[in-house]
Design an enzyme around this catalytic site. Structure first.
Site, PDB file in Angstrom:
ATOM      1  CE  LYS A  57      -4.514  -1.784   1.039  1.00  0.00           C
ATOM      2  NZ  LYS A  57      -5.399  -2.230   2.256  1.00  0.00           N
ATOM      3  NE  ARG A  59      -7.670  -8.197  -0.079  1.00  0.00           N
ATOM      4  CZ  ARG A  59      -7.117  -7.583  -0.898  1.00  0.00           C
ATOM      5  NH1 ARG A  59      -6.039  -6.708  -0.916  1.00  0.00           N
ATOM      6  NH2 ARG A  59      -7.447  -7.744  -2.164  1.00  0.00           N
TER       7      ARG A  59
HETATM    8  N1  PMM Z   1      -7.355  -3.804   0.643  1.00  0.00           N
HETATM    9  C1  PMM Z   1      -7.633  -4.032  -0.773  1.00  0.00           C
HETATM   10  C2  PMM Z   1      -8.791  -4.814  -1.082  1.00  0.00           C
HETATM   11  N2  PMM Z   1      -9.325  -5.465  -0.377  1.00  0.00           N
HETATM   12  N3  PMM Z   1      -9.957  -6.123   1.752  1.00  0.00           N
HETATM   13  C3  PMM Z   1      -9.737  -6.229   3.048  1.00  0.00           C
HETATM   14  N4  PMM Z   1     -10.305  -6.910   4.017  1.00  0.00           N
HETATM   15  N5  PMM Z   1      -8.625  -5.538   3.694  1.00  0.00           N
HETATM   16  C4  PMM Z   1      -7.743  -4.433   2.670  1.00  0.00           C
HETATM   17  O1  PMM Z   1      -6.930  -3.955   3.350  1.00  0.00           O
HETATM   18  C5  PMM Z   1      -8.108  -4.565   1.440  1.00  0.00           C
HETATM   19  C6  PMM Z   1      -9.047  -5.544   0.858  1.00  0.00           C
HETATM   20  C7  PMM Z   1      -6.643  -3.041  -1.717  1.00  0.00           C
HETATM   21  O2  PMM Z   1      -5.709  -3.674  -2.192  1.00  0.00           O
HETATM   22  P1  PMM Z   1      -5.558  -4.395  -3.705  1.00  0.00           P
HETATM   23  O3  PMM Z   1      -5.985  -3.276  -4.738  1.00  0.00           O
HETATM   24  O4  PMM Z   1      -4.504  -4.610  -3.682  1.00  0.00           O
HETATM   25  O5  PMM Z   1      -6.212  -5.541  -3.600  1.00  0.00           O
END
Ligand code: PMM
Length: 307
Positions: A223, A263
């Protein structure tokens, strides 16, 4: 002992923080945009993540990149459902990353075990009734608006207190809708209405969230706040693919603080990182909390002896 939600308690050894591998079926995610956009590529990627040690695969068809626009529901279904179906058939514990009840319901029908809702139910009034009726595990993430407005909502008196209070509001609403506590996972929502500095107190004080008694999921992977941390002298943020080392460090810290799952995009390194945290914990290491605390705040039966 970190108790997982209903339907997922068979994963891991009950002590180790679980690794949720990201399978973004999107052309534009900030961290891996477009690399696995075709369903066959996404399924192959998910299988590779399983082999690298992912406990759960999180399949998403809508980017939450800051500033991203919404994807029509038909397109989200087209992206997500074939991938969920194939990975569930391959034996994976699949999570669906969606804010839409319709997509969540179809994904559960296709074999998903967990609904990962970055809006915590605020984006779709149909989500809580669906979760209550299905009995599925549900991640309620802290959220203050869609990607096009979220950076403007990075305004807190005390970010940890405010996030905990807003998550407690979600829990109250979930209970009112008939969702059982055993279904619920909480997530502080790093990067969502938290542009930079706001993320660090949430990580530093994660034990406070863990102590609220629900399993906690943390999504720090690649991030922006890590890119800024790693900025060289000219202040250009490190690119997403250069943030995995920092992501592993965060995973160790939150695993030591009692997170249920992390995650991440890079599963292999994270699988190693969470095992380091478990070994450290078994040897007596502590970061501000006792991982033997149960959902109700009471010590889990027999927990201390197994430490
Ligand atoms: N961050 C992203 C997408 N989904 N879900 C949860 N539960 N927590 C998060 O911090 C989260 C998520 C964004 O990241 P990406 O675009 O790399 O998937």
């Amino acid at each position: 002992m970190v108790t997982g939600p209903v339907g997922l308690t068979h994963l891991g050894d009950g002590e180790r923080t679980l690794v949720m591998g990201v399978v973004n079926v999107t052309p534009d995610s900030f961290s891996d945009g477009g690399r696995w956009f075709e369903p066959t590529a996404a399924v192959a990627h998910g299988r590779a993540l399983m082999n690298e040690g992912a406990d759960i695969l999180d399949v998403g068809g809508e980017s939450t990149r800051p500033g991203a626009l919404r994807v029509p529901v038909e397109e989200e279904l087209r992206r997500v459902i074939p991938v969920v179906t194939a990975l569930a058939r391959a034996g994976a514990a699949v999570s669906v990353d969606t804010t839409r009840a319709l997509v969540a319901g179809r994904a559960l029908d296709a074999g998903a075990l967990l609904v990962n809702d970055v809006s915590g139910g605020l984006a779709d009034g149909g989500m809580y009734p669906l979760v209550a009726a299905s009995g599925a595990a549900y991640v309620a993430m802290h959220w203050r608006g869609h990607a096009d407005v979220m950076d403007a909502n990075d305004v807190y008196d005390d970010v940890v207190t405010d996030v905990r209070r807003e998550l407690a509001d979600r829990v109250a609403a979930l209970r009112a809708a008939g969702v059982r506590d055993e279904q619920v996972v909480l997530d502080p929502g790093l990067g969502f209405a938290k542009a930079g500095a706001s993320n660090w107190p949430l990580l530093a004080r994660l034990p406070e969230l863990v102590h609220d008694g629900f399993p906690v999921l943390v999504g720090a992977s690649r991030k922006r706040f890590l890119g800024h941390l790693l900025a060289p002298a000219d202040d250009t943020p490190a690119p997403p693919l250069a943030r995995d080392g920092a992501t592993h460090a965060v995973s160790v810290l939150v695993a030591a603080a009692g997170a249920w799952a992390v995650r991440v995009h890079d599963v292999r390194g994270t699988a190693d990182a969470v095992r380091v945290a478990t070994a450290w914990h078994r040897a007596g290491g502590r970061i501000g909390t006792d991982r033997t605390v149960g959902r109700d705040g009471a010590p889990a039966a027999g927990g201390a002896a197994s430490d």
